[in-house]
Write an enzyme that holds these catalytic residues in place. Sequence first.
Site, mmCIF file in Angstrom:
data_model
loop_
_atom_site.group_PDB
_atom_site.id
_atom_site.type_symbol
_atom_site.label_atom_id
_atom_site.label_comp_id
_atom_site.label_asym_id
_atom_site.label_seq_id
_atom_site.Cartn_x
_atom_site.Cartn_y
_atom_site.Cartn_z
ATOM 1 N NE ARG A 124 8.795 -20.779 14.763
ATOM 2 C CZ ARG A 124 9.632 -21.232 15.675
ATOM 3 N NH1 ARG A 124 9.652 -20.689 16.880
ATOM 4 N NH2 ARG A 124 10.437 -22.230 15.401
ATOM 5 C CE LYS A 146 -3.819 -9.246 -1.732
ATOM 6 N NZ LYS A 146 -4.108 -9.109 -3.168
ATOM 7 C CD GLU A 188 -3.096 0.798 -7.619
ATOM 8 O OE1 GLU A 188 -4.252 0.339 -7.552
ATOM 9 O OE2 GLU A 188 -2.115 0.104 -7.939
ATOM 10 C CE LYS A 230 -5.918 -2.847 -0.067
ATOM 11 N NZ LYS A 230 -4.585 -2.857 -0.620
ATOM 12 C CD GLU A 240 -6.897 -11.131 -4.234
ATOM 13 O OE1 GLU A 240 -6.289 -10.203 -3.688
ATOM 14 O OE2 GLU A 240 -6.598 -11.580 -5.342
ATOM 15 N NE ARG A 244 -6.922 -7.606 -0.136
ATOM 16 C CZ ARG A 244 -6.087 -7.499 0.881
ATOM 17 N NH1 ARG A 244 -6.283 -8.217 1.969
ATOM 18 N NH2 ARG A 244 -5.060 -6.693 0.823
ATOM 19 C CG ASN A 248 -6.423 -8.247 -8.057
ATOM 20 O OD1 ASN A 248 -5.604 -7.629 -7.381
ATOM 21 N ND2 ASN A 248 -6.860 -9.448 -7.718
ATOM 22 C CG HIS A 251 -3.824 -4.559 -10.298
ATOM 23 N ND1 HIS A 251 -4.740 -3.536 -10.272
ATOM 24 C CD2 HIS A 251 -2.868 -4.224 -9.395
ATOM 25 C CE1 HIS A 251 -4.361 -2.631 -9.379
ATOM 26 N NE2 HIS A 251 -3.228 -3.014 -8.839
ATOM 27 C CG HIS A 255 0.346 -7.734 -12.339
ATOM 28 N ND1 HIS A 255 -0.390 -8.468 -11.424
ATOM 29 C CD2 HIS A 255 0.823 -6.670 -11.663
ATOM 30 C CE1 HIS A 255 -0.363 -7.846 -10.256
ATOM 31 N NE2 HIS A 255 0.368 -6.756 -10.376
ATOM 32 C CG HIS A 269 1.918 -1.319 -9.517
ATOM 33 N ND1 HIS A 269 1.650 -2.579 -9.986
ATOM 34 C CD2 HIS A 269 0.898 -1.002 -8.684
ATOM 35 C CE1 HIS A 269 0.522 -3.024 -9.442
ATOM 36 N NE2 HIS A 269 0.051 -2.082 -8.644
HETATM 37 P P1 NAD Z 1 8.262 2.921 -4.089
HETATM 38 O O1 NAD Z 1 8.128 2.415 -2.733
HETATM 39 O O2 NAD Z 1 9.370 2.399 -4.931
HETATM 40 O O3 NAD Z 1 8.360 4.503 -4.048
HETATM 41 C C1 NAD Z 1 8.523 5.219 -5.237
HETATM 42 C C2 NAD Z 1 9.700 6.176 -5.186
HETATM 43 O O4 NAD Z 1 9.337 7.329 -4.423
HETATM 44 C C3 NAD Z 1 10.945 5.621 -4.513
HETATM 45 O O5 NAD Z 1 12.066 6.070 -5.225
HETATM 46 C C4 NAD Z 1 10.936 6.260 -3.125
HETATM 47 O O6 NAD Z 1 12.218 6.399 -2.586
HETATM 48 C C5 NAD Z 1 10.313 7.592 -3.414
HETATM 49 N N1 NAD Z 1 9.567 8.218 -2.318
HETATM 50 C C6 NAD Z 1 8.734 7.625 -1.448
HETATM 51 N N2 NAD Z 1 8.122 8.544 -0.695
HETATM 52 C C7 NAD Z 1 8.602 9.740 -1.067
HETATM 53 C C8 NAD Z 1 8.333 11.077 -0.670
HETATM 54 N N3 NAD Z 1 7.395 11.371 0.240
HETATM 55 N N4 NAD Z 1 9.026 12.075 -1.281
HETATM 56 C C9 NAD Z 1 9.939 11.806 -2.254
HETATM 57 N N5 NAD Z 1 10.208 10.558 -2.691
HETATM 58 C C10 NAD Z 1 9.536 9.542 -2.103
HETATM 59 O O7 NAD Z 1 6.923 2.677 -4.963
HETATM 60 P P2 NAD Z 1 5.371 2.728 -4.622
HETATM 61 O O8 NAD Z 1 4.727 3.136 -5.879
HETATM 62 O O9 NAD Z 1 5.072 3.450 -3.381
HETATM 63 O O10 NAD Z 1 5.042 1.196 -4.333
HETATM 64 C C11 NAD Z 1 5.147 0.224 -5.347
HETATM 65 C C12 NAD Z 1 5.164 -1.137 -4.712
HETATM 66 O O11 NAD Z 1 3.951 -1.323 -3.983
HETATM 67 C C13 NAD Z 1 5.246 -2.272 -5.695
HETATM 68 O O12 NAD Z 1 6.248 -3.169 -5.287
HETATM 69 C C14 NAD Z 1 3.881 -2.945 -5.616
HETATM 70 O O13 NAD Z 1 3.941 -4.328 -5.862
HETATM 71 C C15 NAD Z 1 3.506 -2.655 -4.205
HETATM 72 N N6 NAD Z 1 2.053 -2.710 -3.934
HETATM 73 C C16 NAD Z 1 1.654 -3.451 -2.887
HETATM 74 C C17 NAD Z 1 0.302 -3.517 -2.570
HETATM 75 C C18 NAD Z 1 -0.159 -4.282 -1.367
HETATM 76 O O14 NAD Z 1 -1.366 -4.448 -1.182
HETATM 77 N N7 NAD Z 1 0.735 -4.720 -0.516
HETATM 78 C C19 NAD Z 1 -0.633 -2.795 -3.344
HETATM 79 C C20 NAD Z 1 -0.168 -2.039 -4.415
HETATM 80 C C21 NAD Z 1 1.186 -2.002 -4.711
#
Ligand code: NAD
Length: 371
Positions: A124, A146, A188, A230, A240, A244, A248, A251, A255, A269
């Site tokens: 929980r 999030k 971003e 942020k 949001e 907030r 987007n 986005h 998306h 993304h």
């Molecule tokens: P990811 O987590 O898939 O990482 C990208 C790639 O880089 C992966 O293959 C990972 O293994 C590799 N990697 C990570 N760190 C590394 C490093 N230091 N050196 C070498 N390789 C490394 O992708 P991302 O772009 O970090 O995140 C995308 C995700 O984030 C999506 O699912 C998206 O929906 C989410 N997101 C969430 C929020 C939120 O507010 N929670 C905001 C924006 C995006």
Amino acid sequence: MSDPARQRVSLGTRSYDILVGDGLLAAAGQHIAPVLRAPRVIIVTDANVAALHLAALERSLADAHVDYDAVVLPPGEQTKDFAHLEKLIARLLDMKVERGTTLVALGGGVIGDLTGFAAAVVLRGIDFVQVPTTLLAQVDSSVGGKTGINTTHGKNLVGSFHQPRLVLADTGVLSSLPRRQLLAGYAEVVKYGAIDRPEFFTWLEGHGMALIDGDTRARQHAVIESCAAKAEIVAADERETGRRALLNLGHTFGHALEAETGYTDELLHGEAVAIGMVMAFDLSARLNLCPPEDAARLRRHLAAVGLTTSLQQMQGRIWNPRTLVAHMARDKKVSGGRTTFVLARGIGQAFLSDAVDPVDVEALFTDSLAA
Ligand code: NAD
């Protein structure tokens, strides 16, 4: 290393710090230990990050007398689903996770979102700490609480608001990140300038290329500035209900492109967000809300650092404007059948609008594909 920069996210009893510094991972244990309920953590990471950075984190935890276990998951967006959530929770329970145990998400946004959601629901709700290792995660996904997973119906449709206890962003780990991932995260960063920080946007025009090419000070400045942006927005509107949603920017368009490309490596993304921001500014200009020069300025900067800024530049993909508009209508941000758009009156002057006619959006898609 020198003292890390510190940015507070002010959310009453759920407030926390974001620490940013070059080489911070080696000192992570000493920063994490004070926020723990019990001196035990379970690190969740992916195989790529584990090979590069897990040992440094484990060493620093041992130095700080914190017990740790680690769960290593496969890398990639596919990991952010129900099946992996179930496996992760089973592993946590096998490892005798307790209410006082803290999860540490070491990785990009995929690991951060999944780990945060597991922390929100296991027993929980337990604490978690974010140690973001991609630029995207350091400037965006690790901050703001999030968390969630994707379902067959779409991205991030199941999740929870669950704030971390601490965010530790070591800008040094970005040197192992593939350039394409770095660029996607950079979109971003630009977003914050385009929303409401025009001076930051101007700074990025001058320093963005150096940042991408590895300038440590520029990377730190950009991460700190993005986290400050942020943190301010999240503190004002955690769930949001209003402001907030400005985050987007790009986005809603992005998306739709991601849905069409199936959330695969064809379009990351951040890459989708870059094209989406250009489309949001172009739409604003077409509606006479924004000077066309500002839309051109945004496109110019994104292109200058090497980001794709139009659908046409994506080789081998045929887009259908009507399908893209239909994807937008299924977005999470649809309310009462209307899609909320983030539009702009200029660089640094983004605003929300639910008065956009889908006909104008389809025309924008059609014209930009014909251009
Ligand atoms: P990811 O987590 O898939 O990482 C990208 C790639 O880089 C992966 O293959 C990972 O293994 C590799 N990697 C990570 N760190 C590394 C490093 N230091 N050196 C070498 N390789 C490394 O992708 P991302 O772009 O970090 O995140 C995308 C995700 O984030 C999506 O699912 C998206 O929906 C989410 N997101 C969430 C929020 C939120 O507010 N929670 C905001 C924006 C995006």
